[in-house]
Design an enzyme around this catalytic site. Structure first.
Site, PDB file in Angstrom:
ATOM      1  N   ARG A  78       0.851  -1.194   0.000  1.00  0.00           N
ATOM      2  CA  ARG A  78       0.000   0.000   0.000  1.00  0.00           C
ATOM      3  C   ARG A  78       0.882   1.237   0.000  1.00  0.00           C
ATOM      4  O   ARG A  78       1.712   1.396   0.891  1.00  0.00           O
ATOM      5  CB  ARG A  78      -0.925  -0.001   1.219  1.00  0.00           C
ATOM      6  CG  ARG A  78      -1.782   1.250   1.295  1.00  0.00           C
ATOM      7  CD  ARG A  78      -2.663   1.313   2.529  1.00  0.00           C
ATOM      8  NE  ARG A  78      -3.388   2.585   2.563  1.00  0.00           N
ATOM      9  CZ  ARG A  78      -3.455   3.376   3.628  1.00  0.00           C
ATOM     10  NH1 ARG A  78      -2.867   3.006   4.763  1.00  0.00           N
ATOM     11  NH2 ARG A  78      -4.087   4.537   3.573  1.00  0.00           N
ATOM     12  N   HIS A 122      -3.040  10.967   0.662  1.00  0.00           N
ATOM     13  CA  HIS A 122      -2.469  10.745   2.003  1.00  0.00           C
ATOM     14  C   HIS A 122      -1.882  12.058   2.485  1.00  0.00           C
ATOM     15  O   HIS A 122      -0.691  12.197   2.722  1.00  0.00           O
ATOM     16  CB  HIS A 122      -1.408   9.639   1.958  1.00  0.00           C
ATOM     17  CG  HIS A 122      -1.168   8.968   3.291  1.00  0.00           C
ATOM     18  ND1 HIS A 122      -1.297   7.606   3.497  1.00  0.00           N
ATOM     19  CD2 HIS A 122      -0.785   9.482   4.483  1.00  0.00           C
ATOM     20  CE1 HIS A 122      -0.985   7.323   4.761  1.00  0.00           C
ATOM     21  NE2 HIS A 122      -0.686   8.446   5.381  1.00  0.00           N
ATOM     22  N   GLU A 167      -7.505   8.461   6.255  1.00  0.00           N
ATOM     23  CA  GLU A 167      -7.812   9.086   7.547  1.00  0.00           C
ATOM     24  C   GLU A 167      -8.378  10.508   7.399  1.00  0.00           C
ATOM     25  O   GLU A 167      -7.753  11.496   7.829  1.00  0.00           O
ATOM     26  CB  GLU A 167      -6.568   9.081   8.445  1.00  0.00           C
ATOM     27  CG  GLU A 167      -6.079   7.690   8.763  1.00  0.00           C
ATOM     28  CD  GLU A 167      -5.042   7.659   9.862  1.00  0.00           C
ATOM     29  OE1 GLU A 167      -4.538   8.719  10.263  1.00  0.00           O
ATOM     30  OE2 GLU A 167      -4.723   6.554  10.331  1.00  0.00           O
ATOM     31  N   ASN A 307      -7.314   1.705  10.059  1.00  0.00           N
ATOM     32  CA  ASN A 307      -5.994   2.019  10.611  1.00  0.00           C
ATOM     33  C   ASN A 307      -6.128   1.956  12.125  1.00  0.00           C
ATOM     34  O   ASN A 307      -6.813   2.797  12.726  1.00  0.00           O
ATOM     35  CB  ASN A 307      -5.533   3.415  10.183  1.00  0.00           C
ATOM     36  CG  ASN A 307      -5.248   3.497   8.687  1.00  0.00           C
ATOM     37  OD1 ASN A 307      -5.348   2.496   7.980  1.00  0.00           O
ATOM     38  ND2 ASN A 307      -4.906   4.677   8.202  1.00  0.00           N
ATOM     39  N   TYR A 309      -4.265   1.561  15.940  1.00  0.00           N
ATOM     40  CA  TYR A 309      -3.027   1.669  16.703  1.00  0.00           C
ATOM     41  C   TYR A 309      -3.224   1.408  18.195  1.00  0.00           C
ATOM     42  O   TYR A 309      -2.387   0.817  18.860  1.00  0.00           O
ATOM     43  CB  TYR A 309      -2.375   3.036  16.482  1.00  0.00           C
ATOM     44  CG  TYR A 309      -1.798   3.149  15.090  1.00  0.00           C
ATOM     45  CD1 TYR A 309      -2.557   3.654  14.030  1.00  0.00           C
ATOM     46  CD2 TYR A 309      -0.523   2.687  14.820  1.00  0.00           C
ATOM     47  CE1 TYR A 309      -2.043   3.712  12.745  1.00  0.00           C
ATOM     48  CE2 TYR A 309       0.005   2.744  13.537  1.00  0.00           C
ATOM     49  CZ  TYR A 309      -0.769   3.257  12.507  1.00  0.00           C
ATOM     50  OH  TYR A 309      -0.260   3.296  11.235  1.00  0.00           O
ATOM     51  N   GLU A 367      -3.571  -0.190   8.151  1.00  0.00           N
ATOM     52  CA  GLU A 367      -2.401   0.189   8.953  1.00  0.00           C
ATOM     53  C   GLU A 367      -2.500  -0.401  10.349  1.00  0.00           C
ATOM     54  O   GLU A 367      -3.545  -0.305  10.981  1.00  0.00           O
ATOM     55  CB  GLU A 367      -2.256   1.716   9.095  1.00  0.00           C
ATOM     56  CG  GLU A 367      -1.874   2.441   7.843  1.00  0.00           C
ATOM     57  CD  GLU A 367      -1.741   3.938   8.060  1.00  0.00           C
ATOM     58  OE1 GLU A 367      -1.459   4.367   9.195  1.00  0.00           O
ATOM     59  OE2 GLU A 367      -1.942   4.689   7.079  1.00  0.00           O
TER      60      GLU A 367
END
Ligand SMILES: N#[N+]C[C@@H]1[C@@H](O)[C@H](O)[C@@H](O)[C@@H]2O[C@H]12
Length: 460
Positions: A78, A122, A167, A307, A309, A367
């Site tokens: 990606r 991005h 995002e 994504n 985290y 991600e």
């Protein structure tokens, strides 16, 4: 290697990067500057005065880098396209050299059996468009759709997975509300309008993709984190609900439910505009077209990119406006160097939340990864046990969601390389592969070898 958690036979294993964070030479071959080129060159905006002028020099070294991806056994890669390389003014004439770089990168990947997943946006908006109002301009969705069509026409015969925007929440909140990221605005009246134009931009790009006869799949990548009250007081529970609407539902509710979370009007108050019903209808994806697995009609989004985290541990705080809530880190919890709690169960929770709230759409973890203070290389390999543990735990968490019916199709580690971590410059290392801008050596970490074995075993 026997796997405790075996993934489906066609599960996609990848790694992720983005243009401004790794390419370097942002103005080479006729490219136009982005808002991140400007922001990074503005004193005080990025740690240590770091910029993406060199980054990982990927613009020049991409063939070497694709060979490293093949060595790891990646099934997919990606990456994002720098809008300003392809359209230096953001619209109008195409810069052939810029587009050709991405053609050569895609062809190098395909030659190695690596599927490209392209992110169209991005965060690196052409500065020329920012000078016309950027994402605040109601024309921005059309600008984005026109740019997207250039890439669709050039590469859709070879690119199986497209992500429109990475995002949108981060583009909106750090970009236009708290000012931490480019373009560094701090205006609650701007943020909801930017978010709305980003959603319309996604919808217009998807509609353009359909009208061009796009044969593959197109989705949106969102940052998601479960919100847990720091203690079960009514105030903290209400604060967690507000932060859930503010972060997790702001973009997915319009996309799948055709409406914004009601909490946002309360959070933003007078700064929250009236949005046209026709806009919300345009943005909404017809979940049946997603569930049916057929390529959607209109704005249908084929998949969600997650994504992930960490989670948010939330405490009510009337001094933190407009949300009235702050995220805290639990005492003694393992944390990354970003200060984020290592919390693998949150990935399972997030994937099952999507399944429950949005009709179990096809999902990719676009991600997942962690920054740690990696020790220097020893015998040609960087020992990074914390990252190996982080990845193992999160892969098992992803597998737990699969076992409970989540339609998870693939996983992309963030990131392939240590790279330019936005306002934190090169101070944060997320890579499977160590890169130090001064010497540009690529040095594998133990986590790269770990991930290579996961891919071989198709499990962890
Ligand atoms: N911070 N952090 C790491 C990572 C960032 O480097 C990516 O560019 C974003 O998509 C997302 O925020 C996640």
């Amino acid at each position: 290697m026997t796997s405790e958690a075996a993934f489906p036979a066609n599960f996609l294993w990848g790694a992720a990067t983005s243009a401004y964070q790794i390419e370097g030479q942002p103005l080479a071959d006729g490219a136009g500057p982005s808002i991140w080129h400007r922001f990074a060159h503005t004193p005080g905006r990025v740690a240590n005065g770091d910029t993406g002028d060199l980054a990982c020099d990927h613009y020049r070294r991409f063939e070497e880098d694709v060979a490293l991806m093949a060595d790891l056994g990646l099934g997919a890669y990606r990456f994002s396209v720098a809008w300003g390389r392809v359209l230096p003014e953001g619209r109008g004439s195409v810069n052939a050299k810029g587009l050709d770089f991405y053609r050569r990168l895609v062809d190098a990947l395909l030659e190695r059996g690596i599927a490209p997943m392209i992110t169209l946006y991005h965060w690196d908006l052409p500065a020329a468009l920012h000078d016309r109002g950027g994402w605040l301009n109601p024309d921005s969705p059309a600008w984005f759709a026109d740019y997207a069509q250039v890439l669709f026409r050039a590469l859709d015969d070879r690119v199986p997975l497209w992500v429109t925007i990475n995002e949108p929440w981060v583009v909106t909140v750090p970009g236009y509300l708290d000012g931490e990221l480019a373009p560094g605005h701090r205006d609650p009246f701007e943020a909801p309008r930017v978010a709305h134009h980003l959603l319309l931009a996604h919808a217009e790009a998807v509609a353009a993709y359909r009208s061009l006869g796009g044969r593959h799949r197109i989705g949106l990548a969102v940052n998601l984190e479960p919100q847990h009250p720091a203690s079960p007081t009514p105030e903290n529970q209400a604060a967690a609900r507000r932060r859930d609407a503010f972060i997790n539902r702001w973009f997915l509710d319009p996309l799948y439910l055709g409406r914004y979370p009601a909490e946002l009007a309360t959070i933003f108050g007078a700064a929250w505009p009236e949005f046209a019903d026709a806009d919300l209808a345009r943005i909404r994806s017809t979940s049946d077209s997603v569930l049916g697995g057929s390529l959607g009609t209109g704005c249908a989004t084929d998949f969600i990119g997650v994504n992930y985290y960490s989670r948010g541990l939330v405490r009510a705080d009337p001094n933190t406006q407009p949300l009235g809530a702050i995220r805290i880190s639990p005492e003694n919890a393992p944390r990354t160097t970003m200060g984020w709690e290592v919390y693998p169960p949150g990935l399972t929770e997030t994937l099952l939340w999507i399944k429950e709230h949005y009709g179990n759409p096809p999902t990719y973890i676009t991600e997942n990864g962690a920054a740690f203070d990696d020790p220097p290389p020893a015998d040609g390999l960087v020992p990074d046990p914390e990252r190996v543990d982080y990845l193992r735990a999160h892969l098992r968490a992803a597998h737990a969601a699969l076992e409970q019916g989540a339609d998870l199709r693939g996983y992309f580690v963030w990131s392939l390389f240590d790279n330019f971590e936005w306002a934190q410059g090169y101070s944060q290392r997320f890579g499977l592969i160590r890169v130090d801008p001064p010497n540009q050596a690529r040095i594998l970490k133990a986590s790269a070898r770990f991930y290579q074995n996961v891919i071989r075993a198709n499990g962890v």
